[in-house]
Motif scaffolding. Structure first.
Motif, PDB file in Angstrom:
ATOM      1  N   GLN A 667      88.857 -28.189  53.249  1.00 56.83           N
ATOM      2  CA  GLN A 667      89.782 -29.152  52.651  1.00 56.83           C
ATOM      3  C   GLN A 667      90.264 -28.616  51.299  1.00 56.83           C
ATOM      4  O   GLN A 667      91.450 -28.596  51.001  1.00 56.83           O
ATOM      5  CB  GLN A 667      88.993 -30.443  52.401  1.00 56.83           C
ATOM      6  CG  GLN A 667      89.731 -31.720  52.710  1.00 56.83           C
ATOM      7  CD  GLN A 667      88.715 -32.882  52.582  1.00 56.83           C
ATOM      8  OE1 GLN A 667      87.539 -32.722  52.893  1.00 56.83           O
ATOM      9  NE2 GLN A 667      89.164 -34.001  52.095  1.00 56.83           N
ATOM     10  N   LYS A 668      89.286 -28.134  50.515  1.00 53.92           N
ATOM     11  CA  LYS A 668      89.589 -27.607  49.178  1.00 53.92           C
ATOM     12  C   LYS A 668      90.516 -26.396  49.300  1.00 53.92           C
ATOM     13  O   LYS A 668      91.480 -26.236  48.545  1.00 53.92           O
ATOM     14  CB  LYS A 668      88.253 -27.207  48.536  1.00 53.92           C
ATOM     15  CG  LYS A 668      88.259 -27.144  47.053  1.00 53.92           C
ATOM     16  CD  LYS A 668      88.121 -28.531  46.404  1.00 53.92           C
ATOM     17  CE  LYS A 668      88.514 -28.498  44.949  1.00 53.92           C
ATOM     18  NZ  LYS A 668      89.472 -29.503  44.534  1.00 53.92           N
ATOM     19  N   GLU A 671      94.058 -27.300  50.142  1.00 52.91           N
ATOM     20  CA  GLU A 671      94.737 -27.844  48.957  1.00 52.91           C
ATOM     21  C   GLU A 671      95.243 -26.710  48.069  1.00 52.91           C
ATOM     22  O   GLU A 671      96.398 -26.692  47.650  1.00 52.91           O
ATOM     23  CB  GLU A 671      93.735 -28.653  48.110  1.00 52.91           C
ATOM     24  CG  GLU A 671      93.716 -30.146  48.388  1.00 52.91           C
ATOM     25  CD  GLU A 671      92.560 -30.792  47.596  1.00 52.91           C
ATOM     26  OE1 GLU A 671      92.419 -30.501  46.393  1.00 52.91           O
ATOM     27  OE2 GLU A 671      91.784 -31.556  48.219  1.00 52.91           O
ATOM     28  N   THR A 691      86.817 -21.951  41.907  1.00 53.32           N
ATOM     29  CA  THR A 691      86.691 -22.710  43.153  1.00 53.32           C
ATOM     30  C   THR A 691      86.893 -21.786  44.352  1.00 53.32           C
ATOM     31  O   THR A 691      86.151 -21.834  45.339  1.00 53.32           O
ATOM     32  CB  THR A 691      87.736 -23.848  43.189  1.00 53.32           C
ATOM     33  OG1 THR A 691      87.687 -24.530  41.941  1.00 53.32           O
ATOM     34  CG2 THR A 691      87.452 -24.823  44.307  1.00 53.32           C
TER      35      THR A 691
END
Length: 1078
Positions: A667-668, A671, A691
């Protein structure tokens, strides 16, 4: 001016000036003065005529440092040039040194005053003896003994010389002298020992002088390990030693001598003398150290002499028992003395000193092993009898008799063994898995450094306790549960007591029968969980938690058989994952991984009374379970869940679990990539880069455990990942181009590089773990050629990632010959530019070095035809880089280079380019290998150097080379064959390299190489002897153990096979079984 005067050695030296120079070197003057003095002294030391001034200097100076300098010059000459000196010079020096020693040691005052000087002269004399005695100085021992009788101080010094001589010949000779010379000196010492023996006994019976008696005992100690046994047992020597034992000033030295005697083991001939010696000894010992003494306390408060006594006592008992314990089992009276000795030894084992404990532990380990093996082999009487030391023909009725003898023996030792179990439990060392320790301030903290000594000790204690457990499971269990119940009642509660107990419980995993083990563990785990509930205090809870985790991690078999316990334990680990005490979360994640690896099937099947497999339940609660974990702990957690998913055999379910597991990171990722499509600058933000790094690391962890099954996930992110890689790479190159070399040290560039490295690591991990499916290679390798390989070549040097080299090494090792067509491309992109980075010196870019040579080795092994197609310039580059590799003193790089060279030599020998290749490289390789073999920096490569030389010499003799190795255009002499040429070339090469060796010696060595070429061990010993003769070896290095490394490795493998045969010795969680739990 002064320096010039000193350098002129044509007349006697100005000793006052030399004194001043030496004083300046040791002095407190300016740095410049010291450097200048150092320079002059070095020059003098290296001057071959300087030694002729030594006598003049020694006679003229009073300065000890100047004397030492002169003797240092002399020592060099004696070691390396003695045999080349004229006879009269040798005799003159020998007589002078002897006279000075006698003169200084003949009266008390000068002997005490000049003690250091005399000691150094003794060493010089022994160095001379190594050359002169016995052949050219037959009367040495008689001369020495008669000199010793003239005065007590001379006698004391003679003892020191004899001790030095014995140590030189028996202890320090390996690698310093040839095998032949060592043998000759040993025989001489043996045959002349009568005189020395008489002298020692005479001193011990007649002298009243403490120093002389101590020197004599010290010399005897050096001799006792090798002298003919009659001198010990058929003379008054033993009685004399036992007479000196109770005297405090001689106690330690005598005890060391008695220990040497106790350690001798030559059959049963002197058994009665041993029994007598032991009995007298124990009687005397009881008056020195009464049996009721609390030895650990006495040791803690004792003087250094008293502490040494206890350590020597441990050495005496352990040496005696190792060789002669059987003799003491023969009669009741002896058994009483034996049990008393064992009591002493158990008392000493509690002493809080690592060295003392090591001595005791080493013996307990061997005793328990011996008792265990006899018990273990009861089904095989012949083996058992042999282990018992019973030389008996086996007759049918014998077996029962033997069984009862074995039982009797076990019964005899059952008391001491029970006390020994308690000792092992109380002193158990910390195993590697335990990360939570007490620091010096008494706080419970996370361990920062592994202590290797403790790990070695743990291994031996664990082994000993497993044997003890096999000898009596009931007693082991009883003692452990008794200690545990005391912990619960709070009687004996300390962190240390609970730790050692739990480490002991964990260490005997696998040694009990399954039923007993299950019963025992249910009680242990139940008690520990209760203890965790009732105990207050964060530190206490952390200690108990660490022990619960350690114990459950050691018993995977039990957990596999008891799902309810397994589930309770895993949920308890999830609880600990929220416990922020340092070390607890780390240990919880590590233990979780360890348990899952051994029980993975249990988590993917629906257990009785459950609605869904545990893995599914876990995935639903995953976000809250990992809420308090650090990134590196989350990665371990993900790897563990990956292991569970890997055990699921239904592909559909497997992909569904994987998708649920990767939901958060994916998901990250989506994005971030979405944002980047709108504005690429979004990817430049430091938090975003962090990240991205974290997501990639999570992927790598799962790829590690899933292998091929990770395909669907990596396909999802692969191309985007390469785009990010390319973009970050350009950012790094631009930063370095603008900011110069320092830019590569900034945290921003380091972070970007971490992403590049992690990307490469992820791809490498996946390709390495994936099964060998060509379509995976076809899918992933071509898209990487430009973004990864092309990028490597385009980068500035400081921005190149060494992982690119290891990634392509992995790819070639995986897909082997299928990669042949890509080799030129790989070569083009990585070779020239990496060589430029690593051939400027031996230090820069260490990572690139090792990985570059690993890549080269992969190409040589799997894609050799691609190397043959290289142009001769390119092949020269390859060969130069291999030579460059084995010149490294960094062991890994040198070994990779040598292994690579051996492969290349074999491959080329089998190819049609054999003549061409060897004509170009044979002599270069031979010369380079001899260079690293004989300098002192490359000893660890010895085994491989020998293999390369053996290959070359065998090749020349085999006739595989059909063209001459010499250059016909420049060498006018026509050799009959290559063998003759290589022989002559080698002799010339070594004669010029070692001018100190005669042509005959070198010729003998080279002939020996040709003669022994087909027998590796003779070939190797021949070279070892040559290295000693060439004398360059002992010049700087005294440690030659690397020359014997291969023999040590074979011994280790035999030991592993033995351990596999005994239940529990290799811990259940270390055995590589696919613990298939149906």
């Amino acid at each position: 001016m002064a320096a010039e005067k000193l350098r002129d050695l044509s007349q006697p030296m100005d000793v006052a000036l030399l004194d001043a120079t030496v004083a300046a070197f040791y002095g407190t003057g300016s740095k410049e003065e010291r450097t200048a003095a150092d320079q002059i002294l070095r020059e003098l030391q290296n001057n071959p005529d300087m030694w002729l001034q030594v006598v003049h200097i020694l006679q003229s100076t009073q300065n000890l440092n100047t004397k030492f300098f002169a003797l240092q010059v002399l020592e060099g000459v004696i070691k390396y040039r003695w045999n080349a000196l004229p006879v009269e010079q040798r005799d003159g020096m020998k007589n002078y040194i002897s006279e000075v020693i006698v003169q200084l040691s003949s009266n008390e005052a000068s002997f005490r005053r000049e003690r250091l000087y005399v000691n150094k002269l003794n060493i010089i004399l022994v160095q001379i003896l190594k050359h002169e005695w016995p052949a050219r100085w037959r009367s040495f021992i008689p001369d020495l003994v008669s000199a010793a009788k003239t005065s007590e101080t001379i006698c004391e010094n003679c003892m020191a010389i004899l001790k030095l001589l014995s140590e030189e010949v028996f202890d320090f000779s390996r690698g310093e002298m040839t095998q032949q010379k060592i043998k000759e000196l040993k025989q001489s010492l043996n045959s002349e020992f009568q005189l020395i023996h008489e002298l020692c006994l005479y001193v011990l019976s007649a002298s009243q002088r403490t120093e002389l008696i101590r020197a004599t005992l010290a010399t005897l100690h050096a001799f006792l390990s090798w002298i003919p046994l009659g001198y010990i047992f058929e003379s008054p020597l033993l009685e004399t030693l036992l007479k000196f034992f109770p005297v405090p000033s001689y106690r330690n030295l005598t005890l060391q001598c008695l220990t040497e005697v106790a350690a001798l083991n030559f059959g049963d001939f002197y058994n009665m003398q041993y029994v007598k010696m032991y009995n007298i000894f124990t009687v005397q010992l009881q008056s020195i150290l009464p049996p009721t003494t609390n030895i650990p306390e006495a040791y803690a408060h004792g003087s250094s002499e008293e502490q040494a006594f206890i350590q020597n006592l441990a050495l005496f008992f352990t040496s005696f028992y190792k060789s002669h314990i059987r003799v003491l089992e023969s009669s009741q009276e002896n058994i009483t003395a034996l049990l008393l000795g064992l009591e002493y030894l158990i008392g000493i084992s509690y002493v809080d000193d690592t060295e003392v404990f090591k001595v005791c532990l080493d013996y307990w380990n061997s005793l328990v092993l011996e008792l265990f093996e006899a018990h273990h082999n009861l089904d095989n009487p012949a083996v058992a009898a042999n282990l018992m030391g019973l030389q008996i023909p086996l007759i049918p009725g014998m077996v029962d008799g033997l069984g009862s003898q074995l039982l009797q023996r076990r019964h005899l030792y059952s008391g001491p063994m029970s006390k020994l179990r308690l000792l092992m439990i109380c002193r158990m060392a910390k195993p590697e898995e335990v990360l939570i320790v007490e620091d010096e301030n008494g706080n419970i903290v996370r361990e920062t450094m592994k202590d290797n000594d403790v790990l070695v000790q743990y291994k031996i204690m664990r082994e000993t306790l497993i044997y003890l457990s096999h000898l009596d499971h009931e007693d082991t269990e009883k003692q452990m549960l008794k200690k545990l119940s005391k912990q619960l009642k709070g009687e004996d509660w300390t962190w240390n007591n609970l730790n050692t107990l739990c480490w002991a419980i964990g260490s005997i995993s696998g040694s009990m029968m399954e039923e007993q083990e299950n019963r025992f563990l249910v009680m242990v785990i139940r008690d520990l969980l209760n203890l965790c509930e009732i105990t207050k205090g964060k530190d206490n809870k952390a200690v108990i938690a660490s022990n619960i985790m350690y114990v459950v991690g050691q018993y995977p078999k039990f957990l596999r058989a008891h799902w309810k316990f397994l589930k309770t334990v895993v949920n308890k680990l999830f609880e600990f994952m929220h416990e922020t005490h340092p070390g607890v979360q780390d240990m919880a994640c590590d233990t979780f991984l360890k348990i899952v690896q051994k029980c993975k099937r249990k988590f993917v099947i629906i257990q009785v009374g459950e609605n869904e497999p545990f893995v599914s339940e876990l995935l639903s609660g995953l976000p809250s379970t990992i809420a308090d974990l650090e990134p590196h702990q989350i990665h371990t957690f993900y790897e563990s869940v990956g292991n569970m998913i890997q055990a699921e055999s239904d592909p559909q379910k497997r992909d569904e679990y994987l998708q649920r597991l990767m939901e958060l990171p994916n998901q990250k990722w989506a994005e971030i990539i979405g944002q980047a499509r709108q504005s690429v600058d979004f990817l430049k933000d430091q938090d975003v880069i962090r990240t991205v790094l974290n997501i990639l690391q999570t992927n790598t962890s799962v790829a590690t455990s899933l292998g091929t099954y990770f395909l669907s996930q990596i396909t999802l992110i692969f191309l985007d990942m390469l785009n990010v890689y390319r973009m970050y790479s350009e950012l790094i190159s631009n930063s370095i181009a603008e900011g110069g070399p320092f830019a590569s040290k900034t945290s921003y560039v380091k972070l970007l590089r971490s992403v590049k490295r992690e990307t490469l690591k992820l791809i490498e991990t996946f390709l390495d773990k994936a099964e060998d499916q060509p379509q995976i290679g076809k899918q992933f390798v071509p898209p990487m050629m430009d973004p990864v390989l092309g990028d490597y070549a385009r980068n500035v040097t400081d921005a190149r990632e060494s992982e690119v080299l290891s990634l392509f090494a992995t790819i070639i090792n995986k897909y082997k010959g299928a990669m042949i067509d890509d080799v030129p491309r790989i070569f083009e992109a990585s070779f020239q530019c990496t060589l430029e980075m690593i051939t400027k010196n031996f230090e820069d870019y260490p990572e690139h070095r090792l990985k570059f040579f690993s890549l080269l080795r992969a190409i040589a092994t799997h894609c050799f035809p691609a190397l043959i197609r290289l142009s001769s310039q390119q092949l020269k580059l390859v060969m130069d880089s291999i030579i460059w590799a084995f010149r490294h003193t960094e062991r890994n790089i040198a070994e990779t280079g040598l292994n690579l060279l051996l492969e290349m030599l074999k491959n080329f020998q089998a190819s049609e380019f054999c003549n061409q290749f060897y004509r170009t490289y044979f002599l270069t390789i031979e010369q380079e290998i001899f260079a690293v073999l004989t300098d002192t920096f490359h000893k660890p490569g010895f085994k491989l150097h020998v293999l390369v030389l053996q290959h070359l010499f065998c090749l020349v003799e085999s006739g595989a080379l059909t063209e001459p190795l010499w250059d016909v255009a420049t060498v006018s002499y026509s050799y009959p064959n290559n063998t003759m040429f290589v022989r002559e070339y080698t002799i010339k090469l070594l004669s010029t390299s070692f001018p100190n060796m005669t042509t005959t010696e070198v010729t003998q060595f080279v002939n020996g190489l040709f003669e022994s070429r087909n027998d590796l061990s003779t070939f190797k010993n021949h070279i070892r002897d040559f290295l000693v003769q060439s004398k360059e070896f002992s010049a700087q290095c005294s440690d030659n153990k690397d020359l014997y490394a291969e023999e040590a490795a074979a011994q280790r493998e035999r030991e592993r096979q033995r351990m596999l045969s005994i239940p529990g010795l290799i811990a259940p969680n270390e055995i590589q079984d696919e613990m298939l739990d149906s």
